[in-house]
Scaffold this motif. Structure first.
Motif, PDB file in Angstrom:
ATOM      1  N   GLU A 138     -13.460  -4.697 -20.443  1.00 46.53           N
ATOM      2  CA  GLU A 138     -14.750  -4.287 -20.976  1.00 46.53           C
ATOM      3  C   GLU A 138     -15.542  -5.480 -21.509  1.00 46.53           C
ATOM      4  OE1 GLU A 138     -16.476  -0.658 -23.787  1.00 46.53           O
ATOM      5  OE2 GLU A 138     -14.328  -1.106 -23.725  1.00 46.53           O
ATOM      6  N   SER A 139     -14.844  -6.525 -21.930  1.00 45.81           N
ATOM      7  CA  SER A 139     -15.525  -7.697 -22.492  1.00 45.81           C
ATOM      8  C   SER A 139     -16.050  -8.656 -21.425  1.00 45.81           C
ATOM      9  CB  SER A 139     -14.581  -8.446 -23.429  1.00 45.81           C
ATOM     10  OG  SER A 139     -13.532  -9.063 -22.690  1.00 45.81           O
ATOM     11  N   LEU A 140     -15.670  -8.426 -20.159  1.00 45.99           N
ATOM     12  CA  LEU A 140     -16.139  -9.315 -19.098  1.00 45.99           C
ATOM     13  C   LEU A 140     -17.633  -9.137 -18.881  1.00 45.99           C
ATOM     14  CD1 LEU A 140     -13.295  -8.896 -16.420  1.00 45.99           C
ATOM     15  CD2 LEU A 140     -13.618 -10.795 -18.024  1.00 45.99           C
ATOM     16  N   GLU A 141     -18.336 -10.245 -18.717  1.00 49.07           N
ATOM     17  CA  GLU A 141     -19.787 -10.196 -18.556  1.00 49.07           C
ATOM     18  C   GLU A 141     -20.196  -9.398 -17.329  1.00 49.07           C
ATOM     19  OE1 GLU A 141     -23.540 -13.292 -17.860  1.00 49.07           O
ATOM     20  OE2 GLU A 141     -21.534 -14.055 -18.295  1.00 49.07           O
ATOM     21  N   ALA A 142     -19.404  -9.464 -16.264  1.00 51.29           N
ATOM     22  CA  ALA A 142     -19.765  -8.793 -15.014  1.00 51.29           C
ATOM     23  C   ALA A 142     -19.502  -7.287 -15.038  1.00 51.29           C
ATOM     24  CB  ALA A 142     -19.010  -9.422 -13.850  1.00 51.29           C
ATOM     25  N   VAL A 143     -18.759  -6.795 -16.037  1.00 50.59           N
ATOM     26  CA  VAL A 143     -18.472  -5.366 -16.137  1.00 50.59           C
ATOM     27  C   VAL A 143     -19.606  -4.702 -16.910  1.00 50.59           C
ATOM     28  CG1 VAL A 143     -16.885  -3.620 -17.039  1.00 50.59           C
ATOM     29  CG2 VAL A 143     -15.988  -5.701 -15.985  1.00 50.59           C
ATOM     30  N   LEU A 144     -20.302  -3.762 -16.250  1.00 47.47           N
ATOM     31  CA  LEU A 144     -21.578  -3.255 -16.773  1.00 47.47           C
ATOM     32  C   LEU A 144     -21.441  -2.008 -17.638  1.00 47.47           C
ATOM     33  CD1 LEU A 144     -23.698  -3.730 -13.538  1.00 47.47           C
ATOM     34  CD2 LEU A 144     -23.517  -5.269 -15.510  1.00 47.47           C
ATOM     35  N   GLU A 145     -20.335  -1.324 -17.557  1.00 53.03           N
ATOM     36  CA  GLU A 145     -20.163  -0.123 -18.380  1.00 53.03           C
ATOM     37  C   GLU A 145     -18.687   0.036 -18.702  1.00 53.03           C
ATOM     38  OE1 GLU A 145     -19.796   3.531 -15.248  1.00 53.03           O
ATOM     39  OE2 GLU A 145     -21.824   2.729 -15.519  1.00 53.03           O
ATOM     40  N   GLN A 146     -18.400   0.957 -19.611  1.00 52.53           N
ATOM     41  CA  GLN A 146     -17.017   1.158 -20.032  1.00 52.53           C
ATOM     42  C   GLN A 146     -16.144   1.513 -18.832  1.00 52.53           C
ATOM     43  OE1 GLN A 146     -16.569   4.173 -23.016  1.00 52.53           O
ATOM     44  NE2 GLN A 146     -14.350   3.978 -23.128  1.00 52.53           N
ATOM     45  N   PRO A 147     -15.040   0.811 -18.628  1.00 49.94           N
ATOM     46  CA  PRO A 147     -14.143   1.149 -17.527  1.00 49.94           C
ATOM     47  C   PRO A 147     -13.619   2.580 -17.662  1.00 49.94           C
ATOM     48  CG  PRO A 147     -13.591  -1.000 -18.437  1.00 49.94           C
ATOM     49  CD  PRO A 147     -14.578  -0.384 -19.382  1.00 49.94           C
ATOM     50  N   ARG A 148     -13.446   3.232 -16.525  1.00 55.38           N
ATOM     51  CA  ARG A 148     -12.929   4.594 -16.515  1.00 55.38           C
ATOM     52  C   ARG A 148     -11.454   4.585 -16.144  1.00 55.38           C
ATOM     53  NH1 ARG A 148     -16.375   6.852 -19.750  1.00 55.38           N
ATOM     54  NH2 ARG A 148     -18.525   6.858 -18.972  1.00 55.38           N
ATOM     55  N   LEU A 149     -10.660   5.187 -16.979  1.00 55.43           N
ATOM     56  CA  LEU A 149      -9.207   5.234 -16.771  1.00 55.43           C
ATOM     57  C   LEU A 149      -8.759   6.671 -16.596  1.00 55.43           C
ATOM     58  CD1 LEU A 149      -6.383   3.379 -18.583  1.00 55.43           C
ATOM     59  CD2 LEU A 149      -6.411   5.878 -18.661  1.00 55.43           C
ATOM     60  N   ILE A 150      -7.950   6.922 -15.590  1.00 52.47           N
ATOM     61  CA  ILE A 150      -7.311   8.224 -15.387  1.00 52.47           C
ATOM     62  C   ILE A 150      -5.832   7.979 -15.117  1.00 52.47           C
ATOM     63  CG2 ILE A 150      -7.256  10.359 -14.043  1.00 52.47           C
ATOM     64  CD1 ILE A 150     -10.168   9.859 -13.307  1.00 52.47           C
ATOM     65  N   ARG A 151      -4.990   8.662 -15.847  1.00 54.69           N
ATOM     66  CA  ARG A 151      -3.551   8.499 -15.663  1.00 54.69           C
ATOM     67  C   ARG A 151      -3.117   9.185 -14.365  1.00 54.69           C
ATOM     68  NH1 ARG A 151      -5.209   9.321 -20.579  1.00 54.69           N
ATOM     69  NH2 ARG A 151      -4.659   7.850 -22.228  1.00 54.69           N
ATOM     70  N   ILE A 152      -2.136   8.619 -13.698  1.00 56.47           N
ATOM     71  CA  ILE A 152      -1.566   9.185 -12.482  1.00 56.47           C
ATOM     72  C   ILE A 152      -0.209   9.768 -12.825  1.00 56.47           C
ATOM     73  CG2 ILE A 152      -0.726   8.678 -10.155  1.00 56.47           C
ATOM     74  CD1 ILE A 152      -2.759   6.390 -10.040  1.00 56.47           C
ATOM     75  N   GLU A 153      -0.022  11.034 -12.505  1.00 59.64           N
ATOM     76  CA  GLU A 153       1.233  11.733 -12.780  1.00 59.64           C
ATOM     77  C   GLU A 153       1.897  12.101 -11.455  1.00 59.64           C
ATOM     78  OE1 GLU A 153       2.699  12.172 -15.624  1.00 59.64           O
ATOM     79  OE2 GLU A 153       1.082  11.552 -16.984  1.00 59.64           O
ATOM     80  N   GLN A 154       3.088  11.602 -11.217  1.00 60.14           N
ATOM     81  CA  GLN A 154       3.801  11.838  -9.971  1.00 60.14           C
ATOM     82  C   GLN A 154       4.740  13.040 -10.119  1.00 60.14           C
ATOM     83  OE1 GLN A 154       3.066  10.437  -7.236  1.00 60.14           O
ATOM     84  NE2 GLN A 154       2.015   8.533  -7.779  1.00 60.14           N
ATOM     85  N   PHE A 155       4.201  14.227 -10.018  1.00 58.89           N
ATOM     86  CA  PHE A 155       5.034  15.427 -10.159  1.00 58.89           C
ATOM     87  C   PHE A 155       5.717  15.730  -8.814  1.00 58.89           C
ATOM     88  CE2 PHE A 155       1.622  16.513 -13.366  1.00 58.89           C
ATOM     89  CZ  PHE A 155       2.393  16.170 -14.451  1.00 58.89           C
TER      90      PHE A 155
END
Length: 430
Positions: A413-430
């Motif tokens: 998020e602190s990188l100058e080239a990143v323009l908005e909050q990164p989106r994170l989604i957890r992956i669940e291997q059921f």
């Protein structure tokens, strides 16, 4: 033949009217199955004039729902008011103190006060029945508490909110954004005018806290549930999930971890060929993993007049038969205090979406931020080129721990080239 089981119903909304309808439609069948006639002798509701589809002219009406709990001609109080405090709580406490059985569909009340209410019911020797509080008409409480009683449960997970499941299904099938589908869900009656409890994950968290107690024999601990909703899920994320072989579901997950139990509600990517990925629309699903039975899946309608009323009446039958089970599977005094596993102890794979300026060196910076936290990339997607413009960059990781990925997110998020909050989604291997 036994004398009739006398019922007082507090709350005659959609579910309350459904209960009246089931009791009238199947009066003879219910008597045959329980050995006792079940009759409604008292009700409490805001409006007497509303047509509930059942003749209530001979039933006592109470303006004060709590007063109904003291009626000597009521054996069982059915609480369908809702809410964790106020009238609903006062009604249930009063009913239990007066030695009356209670049947409730109130997940919020049980998530916040279930421990004390269970103890009170046991002291008074009466039932506190809660099948309708979780997953509507799906008999998941009885399934866990009785059907799987021979098993030590390792994990319970599932789709616990039909509103969110409907929204995510429609987004996937139509390509529309969250806000548009939410508005449609409100028009169709699948979402409330204030949908916050649903879309922010609170409703699912209430249900998960109850399931956790039943599954693991521990006190209900709503405060220990990590909660995230679906407001930030975009059509773009759903499209990328499909490309990567996943579907996005709002899940409740309770799992043994490092000697404790973790409780999480959040959007998750699940493999497209997993059974839970196929549960769409307003349907709910709960998967229990036992040490002897292995995985058992419960699927059905998780809300609505018919399904929820079905669960309420099933509990009334148990009361009529004289079945009084411990509320959470074991006596309240024997509920084991289990270590609460921190969300940061979760280990698994992750999906990340970044909106970045398309210029040389950006991907190297992203890779360095992940490398510094020992996060390893598994897959990387970037569609096309747009030098100097904003473009989405998507990556998935190999298994890593939550604490590491959260530190990496802060760096990204602190990188100058990143323009908005990164989106994170957890992956669940059921």
């Amino acid at each position: 033949m036994k004398t009739p089981l006398r019922i007082g119903i507090a709350g005659l909304g959609t579910v309350g009217a459904g209960v009246l309808k089931v009791l009238e439609t199947h009066a003879d069948l219910l008597e045959m199955r329980s050995g006792q006639r079940i009759v409604v002798t008292a009700v409490s509701a805001r409006s007497r004039s509303r047509d509930r589809g059942v003749d209530l002219s001979t039933v006592r009406w109470y303006e004060d729902a709590v007063a109904l709990a003291s009626d000597p001609d009521v054996d069982v109080v059915v609480e369908l008011i809702g809410g964790s405090e106020g009238i609903a709580r006062d009604l249930v406490v009063t009913a239990l103190e007066n030695g009356k059985h209670v049947v409730t569909a109130n997940k919020a009340l049980l998530a916040h006060h279930g421990n004390e209410l269970a103890a009170l019911a046991e002291r008074r020797g009466v039932a506190l029945a809660l099948e309708a509080a979780v997953a509507g008409g799906i008999p998941v409480i009885k399934g866990l508490r009785e059907g799987l009683a021979a098993n030590a449960i390792k994990e319970v997970h599932g789709i616990l909110n039909g509103t969110c499941n409907y929204i995510l299904t429609e987004m996937r099938e139509t390509g529309r954004e969250f806000g548009d589908v939410l508005a449609e869900a409100q028009k169709l009656g699948y979402a409330e005018s204030d949908p916050s409890f649903d879309i922010d994950g609170v409703d699912a968290a209430h249900k998960l806290a109850i399931l956790t107690s039943v599954a693991f024999g521990c006190p209900v601990d709503f405060a220990a549930v990590h909660i995230e909703g679906i407001r930030h899920i975009s059509a773009l994320d759903i499209e990328y999930a499909k490309e990567l072989g996943y579907r996005i579901k709002l899940l409740g997950i309770a799992r043994r971890n490092n000697g404790g139990v973790e409780q999480r509600v959040h959007p998750a990517m699940v493999p497209i060929d997993s059974p839970i990925a196929a549960v769409d629309g307003v349907f709910n699903a709960v998967v229990a993993d036992g040490d002897f039975v292995e995985k058992v899946t419960f699927v059905g309608r998780g809300a609505g007049a018919g399904p929820t009323a079905s669960a309420v009446v099933a509990d009334l039958l148990d009361v009529a038969r004289g079945r009084i089970a411990p509320v959470f599977g074991v006596p309240s005094g024997r509920l084991a205090r289990i270590h609460t596993a921190s969300p940061e102890e979760r280990r698994g794979a992750y999906y990340l979406r970044l909106m970045v300026v398309d210029r040389p060196g950006v991907i190297a910076d992203v890779a360095a931020a992940l490398r510094d936290e020992n996060v390893s990339m598994e897959a990387f997607l970037q569609r096309g080129r747009a030098p100097g413009e904003a473009v989405p960059v998507v990556l998935t990781t190999h298994d890593t721990d939550e604490a590491s990925i959260q530190r990496a997110l802060t760096s990204l998020e602190s990188l100058e080239a990143v323009l908005e909050q990164p989106r994170l989604i957890r992956i669940e291997q059921f």
